[in-house]
Design a protein around this motif. Sequence first.
Motif, PDB file in Angstrom:
ATOM      1  N   SER A  23     -12.794 -28.463  -5.106  1.00  0.00           N
ATOM      2  CA  SER A  23     -12.512 -29.899  -4.971  1.00  0.00           C
ATOM      3  C   SER A  23     -11.909 -30.200  -3.611  1.00  0.00           C
ATOM      4  O   SER A  23     -12.328 -31.136  -2.923  1.00  0.00           O
ATOM      5  CB  SER A  23     -11.558 -30.372  -6.072  1.00  0.00           C
ATOM      6  OG  SER A  23     -12.147 -30.240  -7.336  1.00  0.00           O
ATOM      7  N   VAL A  24     -10.933 -29.406  -3.213  1.00  0.00           N
ATOM      8  CA  VAL A  24     -10.310 -29.579  -1.895  1.00  0.00           C
ATOM      9  C   VAL A  24     -11.349 -29.346  -0.804  1.00  0.00           C
ATOM     10  O   VAL A  24     -11.435 -30.106   0.163  1.00  0.00           O
ATOM     11  CB  VAL A  24      -9.092 -28.640  -1.738  1.00  0.00           C
ATOM     12  CG1 VAL A  24      -8.603 -28.612  -0.296  1.00  0.00           C
ATOM     13  CG2 VAL A  24      -7.963 -29.074  -2.669  1.00  0.00           C
ATOM     14  N   GLY A  25     -12.167 -28.310  -0.963  1.00  0.00           N
ATOM     15  CA  GLY A  25     -13.210 -28.029   0.018  1.00  0.00           C
ATOM     16  C   GLY A  25     -14.213 -29.165   0.147  1.00  0.00           C
ATOM     17  O   GLY A  25     -14.620 -29.524   1.244  1.00  0.00           O
ATOM     18  N   LEU A  26     -14.586 -29.758  -0.986  1.00  0.00           N
ATOM     19  CA  LEU A  26     -15.549 -30.859  -0.964  1.00  0.00           C
ATOM     20  C   LEU A  26     -14.990 -32.074  -0.238  1.00  0.00           C
ATOM     21  O   LEU A  26     -15.685 -32.703   0.561  1.00  0.00           O
ATOM     22  CB  LEU A  26     -15.958 -31.230  -2.398  1.00  0.00           C
ATOM     23  CG  LEU A  26     -16.987 -32.353  -2.537  1.00  0.00           C
ATOM     24  CD1 LEU A  26     -18.260 -32.055  -1.748  1.00  0.00           C
ATOM     25  CD2 LEU A  26     -17.299 -32.586  -4.011  1.00  0.00           C
ATOM     26  N   LEU A  78      -2.516 -37.323  -1.970  1.00  0.00           N
ATOM     27  CA  LEU A  78      -1.417 -36.423  -1.628  1.00  0.00           C
ATOM     28  C   LEU A  78      -1.728 -35.012  -2.120  1.00  0.00           C
ATOM     29  O   LEU A  78      -1.474 -34.031  -1.420  1.00  0.00           O
ATOM     30  CB  LEU A  78      -0.100 -36.934  -2.240  1.00  0.00           C
ATOM     31  CG  LEU A  78       1.167 -36.207  -1.829  1.00  0.00           C
ATOM     32  CD1 LEU A  78       1.357 -36.226  -0.314  1.00  0.00           C
ATOM     33  CD2 LEU A  78       2.376 -36.855  -2.510  1.00  0.00           C
ATOM     34  N   PHE A  79      -2.300 -34.906  -3.313  1.00  0.00           N
ATOM     35  CA  PHE A  79      -2.687 -33.594  -3.835  1.00  0.00           C
ATOM     36  C   PHE A  79      -3.674 -32.914  -2.898  1.00  0.00           C
ATOM     37  O   PHE A  79      -3.532 -31.740  -2.582  1.00  0.00           O
ATOM     38  CB  PHE A  79      -3.302 -33.707  -5.234  1.00  0.00           C
ATOM     39  CG  PHE A  79      -3.973 -32.435  -5.677  1.00  0.00           C
ATOM     40  CD1 PHE A  79      -3.227 -31.411  -6.231  1.00  0.00           C
ATOM     41  CD2 PHE A  79      -5.333 -32.253  -5.496  1.00  0.00           C
ATOM     42  CE1 PHE A  79      -3.835 -30.222  -6.612  1.00  0.00           C
ATOM     43  CE2 PHE A  79      -5.947 -31.068  -5.879  1.00  0.00           C
ATOM     44  CZ  PHE A  79      -5.202 -30.058  -6.438  1.00  0.00           C
ATOM     45  N   GLY A  83      -2.896 -29.712  -1.092  1.00  0.00           N
ATOM     46  CA  GLY A  83      -3.736 -28.646  -1.624  1.00  0.00           C
ATOM     47  C   GLY A  83      -4.545 -27.955  -0.554  1.00  0.00           C
ATOM     48  O   GLY A  83      -4.765 -26.741  -0.604  1.00  0.00           O
ATOM     49  N   GLU A  84      -4.971 -28.723   0.436  1.00  0.00           N
ATOM     50  CA  GLU A  84      -5.708 -28.142   1.554  1.00  0.00           C
ATOM     51  C   GLU A  84      -4.831 -27.147   2.314  1.00  0.00           C
ATOM     52  O   GLU A  84      -5.262 -26.053   2.659  1.00  0.00           O
ATOM     53  CB  GLU A  84      -6.175 -29.263   2.483  1.00  0.00           C
ATOM     54  CG  GLU A  84      -7.056 -28.807   3.602  1.00  0.00           C
ATOM     55  CD  GLU A  84      -7.593 -29.972   4.415  1.00  0.00           C
ATOM     56  OE1 GLU A  84      -8.663 -29.787   5.001  1.00  0.00           O
ATOM     57  OE2 GLU A  84      -6.962 -31.036   4.476  1.00  0.00           O
ATOM     58  N   HIS A 151      -9.240 -34.431 -10.014  1.00  0.00           N
ATOM     59  CA  HIS A 151      -9.468 -34.205  -8.594  1.00  0.00           C
ATOM     60  C   HIS A 151     -10.930 -33.886  -8.323  1.00  0.00           C
ATOM     61  O   HIS A 151     -11.501 -34.329  -7.321  1.00  0.00           O
ATOM     62  CB  HIS A 151      -8.554 -33.100  -8.075  1.00  0.00           C
ATOM     63  CG  HIS A 151      -7.101 -33.415  -8.238  1.00  0.00           C
ATOM     64  ND1 HIS A 151      -6.527 -34.575  -7.774  1.00  0.00           N
ATOM     65  CD2 HIS A 151      -6.111 -32.736  -8.837  1.00  0.00           C
ATOM     66  CE1 HIS A 151      -5.237 -34.584  -8.078  1.00  0.00           C
ATOM     67  NE2 HIS A 151      -4.969 -33.478  -8.725  1.00  0.00           N
ATOM     68  N   ALA A 152     -11.547 -33.107  -9.201  1.00  0.00           N
ATOM     69  CA  ALA A 152     -12.961 -32.773  -9.028  1.00  0.00           C
ATOM     70  C   ALA A 152     -13.822 -34.034  -9.131  1.00  0.00           C
ATOM     71  O   ALA A 152     -14.749 -34.224  -8.333  1.00  0.00           O
ATOM     72  CB  ALA A 152     -13.391 -31.734 -10.052  1.00  0.00           C
ATOM     73  N   GLN A 153     -13.522 -34.883 -10.106  1.00  0.00           N
ATOM     74  CA  GLN A 153     -14.289 -36.128 -10.254  1.00  0.00           C
ATOM     75  C   GLN A 153     -14.137 -37.021  -9.028  1.00  0.00           C
ATOM     76  O   GLN A 153     -15.090 -37.627  -8.566  1.00  0.00           O
ATOM     77  CB  GLN A 153     -13.864 -36.889 -11.527  1.00  0.00           C
ATOM     78  CG  GLN A 153     -14.286 -36.201 -12.806  1.00  0.00           C
ATOM     79  CD  GLN A 153     -15.795 -36.142 -12.981  1.00  0.00           C
ATOM     80  OE1 GLN A 153     -16.569 -36.823 -12.325  1.00  0.00           O
ATOM     81  NE2 GLN A 153     -16.241 -35.305 -13.900  1.00  0.00           N
TER      82      GLN A 153
END
Length: 159
Positions: A23-26, A78-79, A83-84, A151-153
């Motif tokens: 999710s962070v990568g996307l 913020l996540f 998260g990154e 987060h993924a959505q």
Amino acid sequence: MSHTRTLAWHETLELHELIASQSVGLIKVKKSLKKIRDPQLRHLYSMAARGLEGNLRELLPFLPKAPVFHREDERADLFFEAGELLALAKTSVRNYAIAITETATPELRRVLVKQINAAIRLHEQVFQYMYQRGLYPAYNLTELLRGDAMHAQKAISMR
């Protein structure tokens, strides 16, 4: 092949790691894509984004099979930002650990050990930042998985 109603705890945790990191990568790929001018590199980034979206779409249906589940949150930006940084620190620790096992030169080994320790400290600081703000509920699997789904959505729907 067995058709179980729930995932095992250990595979649920691996599922969490995959969904969170992808999710962070996307998000990162989609933000970068807007800035890329080279057509071939832009195409590669687009392919990566489609691949990550596909991965997330395939993984998300497994979340309801986790031993615990469900969440809604409005602090996604913020996540993702924190998260990154957490993912960078985690990847750095792993990369340094591998590099140290391949190092024969004592001087280089000392530098790498110093740098891995700095990466470990950064990871701890970012984790504590996220944990204290409720962005990474590490001790509450239900909340952790709910956040992963949200987060993924958000990453999938981002244009």
